[in-house]
Design an enzyme around this catalytic site. Structure first.
Site, mmCIF file in Angstrom:
data_model
loop_
_atom_site.group_PDB
_atom_site.id
_atom_site.type_symbol
_atom_site.label_atom_id
_atom_site.label_comp_id
_atom_site.label_asym_id
_atom_site.label_seq_id
_atom_site.Cartn_x
_atom_site.Cartn_y
_atom_site.Cartn_z
ATOM 1 N N SER A 170 57.296 26.259 11.873
ATOM 2 C CA SER A 170 58.312 25.157 11.533
ATOM 3 C C SER A 170 58.926 24.689 12.931
ATOM 4 O O SER A 170 59.431 23.605 12.716
ATOM 5 C CB SER A 170 59.033 25.433 10.499
ATOM 6 N N ASP A 192 71.453 26.416 7.958
ATOM 7 C CA ASP A 192 70.301 26.599 8.878
ATOM 8 C C ASP A 192 70.420 26.804 10.180
ATOM 9 O O ASP A 192 70.873 25.568 10.764
ATOM 10 C CB ASP A 192 69.243 25.360 8.458
ATOM 11 N N HIS A 249 66.515 26.000 12.859
ATOM 12 C CA HIS A 249 65.757 24.667 13.420
ATOM 13 C C HIS A 249 66.961 23.955 14.036
ATOM 14 O O HIS A 249 68.116 24.232 14.090
ATOM 15 C CB HIS A 249 65.275 23.909 12.080
#
Ligand SMILES: *[C@@H]1O[C@H](CO)[C@@H](O)[C@H](O)[C@H]1NC(C)=O
Ligand SMILES: *[C@@H]1O[C@H](CO)[C@@H](O)[C@H](O)[C@H]1NC(C)=O
Ligand SMILES: *[C@@H]1O[C@H](CO)[C@@H](O)[C@H](O)[C@H]1NC(C)=O
Ligand SMILES: *[C@@H]1O[C@H](CO)[C@@H](O)[C@H](O)[C@H]1NC(C)=O
Length: 479
Positions: free
Chosen positions: A190, A454, A457
């Site tokens: 990802s 998060d 990312h």
């Protein structure tokens, strides 16, 4: 290789990251993709006004060129040079669709001897961001931090300033000329998808008149096409590079990770014909041990059945670094034997650091708010987080060196150190919520917002744009 393995104190924290958060995030993104790209979308300029618009654009460019020529009288100061070096280029007339046969110049060397990975972050709200979040038609919900409520946008305004040079400006048209009739593919997890979306947005926002489409979505392979150039910029999901039980594009969240360290062909057939390949793999290896499977999943299932659940019959439980070394060897041997090295450019993006432990930058504050509420980079030189395990970087470098000896050139995009500083640039809580939180969850989040953050990312526009500026420099510099 196992014998030369250095001590790895960093990995004692692997469980904390490896089994909970990491998977939660890596899993969560697939629905976004589905929602956004379930249907192929197309954009293009059509209609009778085309030639009139073209004429206006040509006039505008002639005007702009004459201004530039007058300004460019040789006494431009350093500041102006820096700004020019880092802004995106305004689109050329109709984004240059007609310049057939032009391959974008024969490899002007934009890189030279400069080490682009060594430098510092400079606040620059003139040249950055390189595009607006809302202007990118293909933006992913996972990176659209503004859309999900982030209001402090300072994180978008930092420029990476290498010590010995300037990052070359990103010129989408120049890149597209290089990619005419070609395929650029990002292969990995990802974080690589994050970099791919950044590349898609850098191209999309700079070429508003071109006809572009996104195909795939619920699939391992997603393809962004720029039709006037017959070029594609693809992403292929294979978080461990080799085959594993986490390869399903949607249902890859598996408690018990099994990797077929010797098998890559099933994936490679999806990307082997690409002209530029950008690999990565790290986060999914962040656990103490992995189950390595030799042979097929089917055979393993049969053997398991025969042994009545005796897993050791089929799997070997291995230290995860060792498993990674096996996998990366499989990857390199495959490249060596099956990919046209004369035609293909290879890159490997280095570790993308995480900011999951706030004590790393504010000692003794007590508690851990991860990257939640962080709005400034870490400006101390050479900061390194404990999730960044240099042993994995060394394993990649060793394999890349081995490939080099065999005539296959792979360039490592060294993004780790520059990204280590950017605790401010993650989505944190400004991300899509995958399912409506329950009342109890809402309460927990209000008490401890970082629990929903998060810190792995990156928001876009943001840090991966810099990675792509580096990638861009190497692609257009190649002959
Ligand atoms: C990556 O860049 C950093 C910063 O310049 C440097 O310290 C590190 O040694 C580099 N890593 C490699 C493998 O070149
Ligand atoms: C379009 O690009 C693909 C590679 O992505 C290439 O195989 C094909 O030949 C190109 N088509 C034309 C008409 O050049
Ligand atoms: C996407 O994948 C999921 C899981 O395999 C499946 O249930 C769903 O039907 C798929 N959707 C589309 C549009 O293909
Ligand atoms: C986050 O920052 C805001 C604004 O500075 C502040 O009001 C809030 O208390 C902070 N929240 C936490 C949990 O630190």
């Amino acid at each position: 290789m196992a014998g030369s393995t250095p001590p790895r104190k960093g990995r004692s924290t692997a469980g904390a990251l490896g089994d909970g958060l990491e998977e939660a995030w890596l899993v969560a993104e697939a629905p976004a993709k589905k929602a956004k790209w379930g249907v192929t979308v197309s954009f293009g300029l059509r209609g009778h006004f085309n030639s009139f618009v073209l004429l206006l654009l040509v006039l505008f460019v002639v005007f702009a060129v004459s201004i530039t020529t007058r300004n460019d009288d040789g006494n431009g100061g350093h500041e102006r040079r820096e700004a020019a070096a880092t802004t995106t280029v305004p689109p050329t007339p109709a984004d240059d669709p007609g310049a057939a046969g032009d391959d974008g110049g024969q490899g002007d060397d934009l890189v030279g001897e400069c080490d682009m990975s060594s430098g510092r972050w400079v606040y620059d709200d003139v040249s950055y961001p390189l595009y607006k979040e809302s202007a990118c038609k293909f933006m992913s919900d996972q990176s659209a931090c503004g859309r999900f409520g982030r209001t402090d946008l300072k994180y978008q305004h930092w420029r990476w300033q290498p010590h010995g040079c300037d990052l070359p400006r990103f010129d989408a048209v120049r890149l597209l000329r290089r990619l005419r009739n070609k395929r650029l593919a990002f292969v990995g997890d990802s974080l690589n998808r994050n970099q791919w979306i950044s590349m898609v947005c850098l191209i999309d926002t700079a070429t508003p008149t071109l006809h572009k489409s996104m195909a795939g979505g619920n699939t391992s392979l997603v393809s962004f096409r720029i039709h006037e150039y017959n070029a594609s910029v693809d992403f292929y999901w294979s978080p461990l590079l080799v085959e594993s039980n986490s390869d399903h594009p949607v249902h890859h969240r598996v408690a018990d990770r099994v990797v077929r360290a010797g098998s890559i062909a099933g994936h490679a057939r999806h990307w082997a014909d690409a002209d530029v390949l950008v690999f990565n793999s790290y986060l999914w290896w962040r656990r103490q041990t992995m189950k390595v499977l030799w042979g097929s999943f089917e055979a393993a299932t049969a053997a398991e059945a025969a042994a009545e659940g005796e897993h050791r019959a089929a799997y070997e439980v291995t230290d995860s670094l060792r498993a990674f070394e096996l996998a990366i060897r499989t990857w390199s041997e495959w490249l060596e034997l099956h990919v046209d090295r004369a035609r293909t450019q290879f890159f490997f993006t280095s570790i993308s650091p995480t900011h999951l432990y706030s004590d790393e930058w504010e000692a003794g504050s007590g508690g851990n708010h991860q990257c939640y509420n962080e709005t400034e980079p870490i400006l101390t030189e050479a900061h390194r987080g404990r999730d960044t395990d240099p042993a994995f970087a060394r394993a990649v470098e060793a394999e890349v060196a081995r490939l080099g000896d065999r005539g296959v050139a792979v360039r490592v995009l060294n993004v780790t150190q520059l990204s280590e500083h950017r605790k401010d640039a993650h989505p944190s809580v400004h991300r899509r919520q995958w399912s409506p939180p329950t009342a109890a969850e809402m309460e927990a989040r209000a008490r401890d917002p970082s629990s929903a953050a998060d810190c792995i990312h990156w928001c876009l526009p943001g840090v991966p744009d810099v990675w792509n500026q580096m990638l861009y420099a190497h692609i257009v510099s190649s002959s």
